[in-house]
Design an enzyme around this catalytic site. Structure first.
Site, PDB file in Angstrom:
ATOM      1  N   ALA A  29       0.830  -1.204   0.000  1.00 35.19           N
ATOM      2  CA  ALA A  29       0.000   0.000   0.000  1.00 35.19           C
ATOM      3  C   ALA A  29       0.869   1.261   0.000  1.00 35.19           C
ATOM      4  O   ALA A  29       0.520   2.264  -0.633  1.00 35.19           O
ATOM      5  CB  ALA A  29      -0.944   0.001   1.202  1.00 35.19           C
ATOM      6  N   GLY A  32       2.036   1.563  -3.475  1.00 39.28           N
ATOM      7  CA  GLY A  32       0.847   1.691  -4.306  1.00 39.28           C
ATOM      8  C   GLY A  32       0.222   3.075  -4.234  1.00 39.28           C
ATOM      9  O   GLY A  32      -0.265   3.604  -5.242  1.00 39.28           O
ATOM     10  N   ASP A  33       0.250   3.685  -3.060  1.00 39.78           N
ATOM     11  CA  ASP A  33      -0.259   5.048  -2.894  1.00 39.78           C
ATOM     12  C   ASP A  33       0.530   6.011  -3.773  1.00 39.78           C
ATOM     13  O   ASP A  33      -0.041   6.852  -4.470  1.00 39.78           O
ATOM     14  CB  ASP A  33      -0.170   5.456  -1.425  1.00 39.78           C
ATOM     15  CG  ASP A  33      -0.652   6.872  -1.175  1.00 39.78           C
ATOM     16  OD1 ASP A  33      -1.752   7.229  -1.648  1.00 39.78           O
ATOM     17  OD2 ASP A  33       0.067   7.636  -0.497  1.00 39.78           O
ATOM     18  N   ALA A  34       1.847   5.859  -3.761  1.00 39.11           N
ATOM     19  CA  ALA A  34       2.706   6.743  -4.561  1.00 39.11           C
ATOM     20  C   ALA A  34       2.486   6.526  -6.056  1.00 39.11           C
ATOM     21  O   ALA A  34       2.406   7.493  -6.828  1.00 39.11           O
ATOM     22  CB  ALA A  34       4.171   6.516  -4.201  1.00 39.11           C
TER      23      ALA A  34
END
Length: 146
Positions: A29, A32-34
């Site tokens: 995550a 994945g957020d970036a």
């Protein structure tokens, strides 16, 4: 996409690839957020020169937990079995931070969505990331593709 960004970076910094199955969903995550942020910002920037504050407002309206939770709910039936597994693992994780501007459930569902993005990025599947992001934008009625 021929060579993934992650593979390219690993080669440039002499990093040996790791078995993704050993990663926690929160680690997935995190990256994945970036990656989701870069995809959304790239869509907005590549549509033409715009004032930075407008770019920030539009990106921030998408790259936030409630919107990511909506995208995850819209995409759940489109996830492959493995993507759905990473989504569940991310959603069911125990983050050590509190959501600032989201409900706890939105935050956990967004974490699941980000885990899927991280999994796809680390496995080099930018095509699938783009497919899911496009579909999520369409299903949630976001106007960033206009």
């Amino acid at each position: 996409m021929e060579a993934s960004l992650n593979d390219y970076l690993n080669s440039k910094f002499d990093i040996e690839p790791k078995d993704i199955r050993t990663y926690s969903p929160l680690t997935l995550a995190y990256i994945g957020d970036a990656i989701f942020d870069v995809v959304v910002r790239s869509i907005l920037v590549n549509k033409g020169n715009t004032a930075v504050n407008k770019l920030h407002q539009r990106a921030s309206s998408v790259v936030k937990a409630p919107t990511q939770a909506r995208m995850a709910a819209a995409l759940i039936d489109d996830f492959t079995e493995e993507e759905a597994d990473w989504y569940r693992r991310g959603r069911n994780s125990k983050p050590h931070t509190k959501a600032k501007n989201a409900t706890t459930m939105d935050y956990l569902e967004a974490t699941g969505f980000e885990a899927v993005m991280g999994y796809l990025y680390l496995t080099g599947d930018m095509d699938r990331i783009c497919e899911l992001v496009r579909r999520g934008i369409e299903l949630t009625g976001l106007d960033i593709l206009d």
